[in-house]
Scaffold this motif. Structure first.
Motif, PDB file in Angstrom:
ATOM      1  N   LYS A  54      -6.696  10.936   0.480  1.00  0.00           N
ATOM      2  CA  LYS A  54      -5.976   9.751   0.928  1.00  0.00           C
ATOM      3  C   LYS A  54      -4.756  10.185   1.726  1.00  0.00           C
ATOM      4  CE  LYS A  54      -4.103   5.333  -0.577  1.00  0.00           C
ATOM      5  NZ  LYS A  54      -3.886   4.400  -1.718  1.00  0.00           N
ATOM      6  N   GLU A 110       0.839  -1.205   0.000  1.00  0.00           N
ATOM      7  CA  GLU A 110       0.000   0.000   0.000  1.00  0.00           C
ATOM      8  C   GLU A 110       0.873   1.253   0.000  1.00  0.00           C
ATOM      9  OE1 GLU A 110      -3.211   0.678  -0.196  1.00  0.00           O
ATOM     10  OE2 GLU A 110      -3.917  -1.400  -0.310  1.00  0.00           O
ATOM     11  N   GLY A 157      -7.546   5.401   6.579  1.00  0.00           N
ATOM     12  CA  GLY A 157      -6.665   5.774   5.487  1.00  0.00           C
ATOM     13  C   GLY A 157      -6.939   7.134   4.896  1.00  0.00           C
ATOM     14  N   LEU A 184      -9.682   6.067  -1.338  1.00  0.00           N
ATOM     15  CA  LEU A 184      -8.663   5.114  -0.893  1.00  0.00           C
ATOM     16  C   LEU A 184      -8.060   4.351  -2.067  1.00  0.00           C
ATOM     17  CD1 LEU A 184     -10.427   3.660   2.277  1.00  0.00           C
ATOM     18  CD2 LEU A 184      -8.356   5.062   2.246  1.00  0.00           C
TER      19      LEU A 184
END
Length: 317
Positions: free
Chosen positions: A279, A71, A157, A139
């Motif tokens: 984000k 991520e 997030g 996200l």
């Protein structure tokens, strides 16, 4: 290891470990996805997924750590792309906005038009959905920014900032008996057939909570996600509407002598706060900062930069 492998692992986790759906989403073959994931696992020396035959069943404990690292990597790859676009295209590109119908219909038009005047080379892409879908689009980097009232602050997030407060209003036919009252009571509304938003949209949670707190059960005869739909059914005499205040502004139906009237309902349902979401850790291009400033005079580039740098989890009014 390579970015394709990272992308396949990330998408498999997002698609509930369904490799067929993962392959479709990435426009590739299922065997190709499976092979790439296996090759990454072999290189790392750990299993990312537990398998039953060829099917993925769950994410392993080391797999969770791998996913977190992926991520971060993919977020920074996205940031590199945005930095390149910022400096190579000279304020050109696309601003992707995820939002609900009410925000898209009543709040965004003027800021979007103003943004296009300041950045004529920037195209705008609107994605509409539930507040949860709005959060997920940000996200997933489908959208640069999200705008909604519910749910956004619930996602770890995301970094969220409040834009403005708003209240619900009660919408009535001009000849309805309750139209003579400037301040309405919940008990009066509970006796009426009501038309309002779907439970996940536009502050509906506050409406339900207000009735429940007084031990009242509202008679909801129609739910919708579109304020214009709610107003249409009120005009047809199906019931009394509860909508966001921005849905009645500039509507000729509410002008003096019009067929509808609106009564403020903050005393019944309280105030709601619409929030912008980004984000966490994302690189924001110049026109994204400008868009935020156009949405609310409470927001500035300096404030956004501080919040995005981690000075606050969520900035509040």
């Amino acid at each position: 290891m390579n970015l394709h492998q990272f992308r396949f692992v990330q998408e498999a986790a997002r698609r509930n470990l369904n490799l067929t759906e993962t392959a479709k989403a990435l426009y590739t073959s299922q065997p190709g996805v499976s092979k790439a994931i296996l090759e990454l696992e072999e290189e790392l020396g750990v299993d990312i997924f537990v398998r039953h035959g060829k099917r993925l069943k769950r994410i392993t404990e080391p797999g969770q750590q791998v996913l977190q690292a992926i991520e971060v990597i993919m977020r920074e790859v996205g940031n590199l792309r945005r930095i390149g676009e910022e400096f190579s295209k000279q304020d050109a590109g696309t601003l992707s906005i995820a939002t609900t119908h009410t925000q898209a219909r009543y709040v965004l038009p003027q800021p979007v038009v103003a943004l296009r005047k300041s950045f004529p080379k920037v195209a705008v892409s609107l994605h509409q959905g539930t507040p949860e879908q709005v959060a997920q689009m940000v996200l997933d980097e489908t959208a640069d920014v999200g705008l909604a009232t519910e749910s956004l602050a619930d996602f770890d997030g995301l970094v969220t900032l409040p834009c403005y407060e708003w209240q619900h209003v009660v919408v009535l036919p001009a000849d309805h008996p309750l139209a003579a009252s400037e301040r309405l009571a919940l008990e009066s509304l509970a006796r009426e057939p009501l038309i309002s938003y779907h439970p996940s949209f536009t502050g509906r949670t506050r409406i339900d909570q207000a009735f429940e707190a007084k031990g009242l059960k509202p008679n909801i005869v129609l739910e919708a996600i579109d304020s214009d739909v709610i107003k249409t059914y009120v005009k047809l005499g199906m019931g009394v509407g509860i909508v966001a205040e921005m849905a009645v502004r500039d509507d000729p139906a509410f002008a003096p002598g019009g067929e509808l009237v609106a009564r403020p309902a903050a005393q019944l349902f309280g105030h709601n706060v619409a929030r912008l979401a980004f984000k966490r850790g994302a690189y924001l291009r110049s026109f994204v900062y400008t868009f935020a400033e156009l949405i609310s005079d409470r927001l500035s580039r300096a404030l956004l930069e501080r919040v995005m740098a981690g000075d606050a989890e969520h900035y509040d009014l």
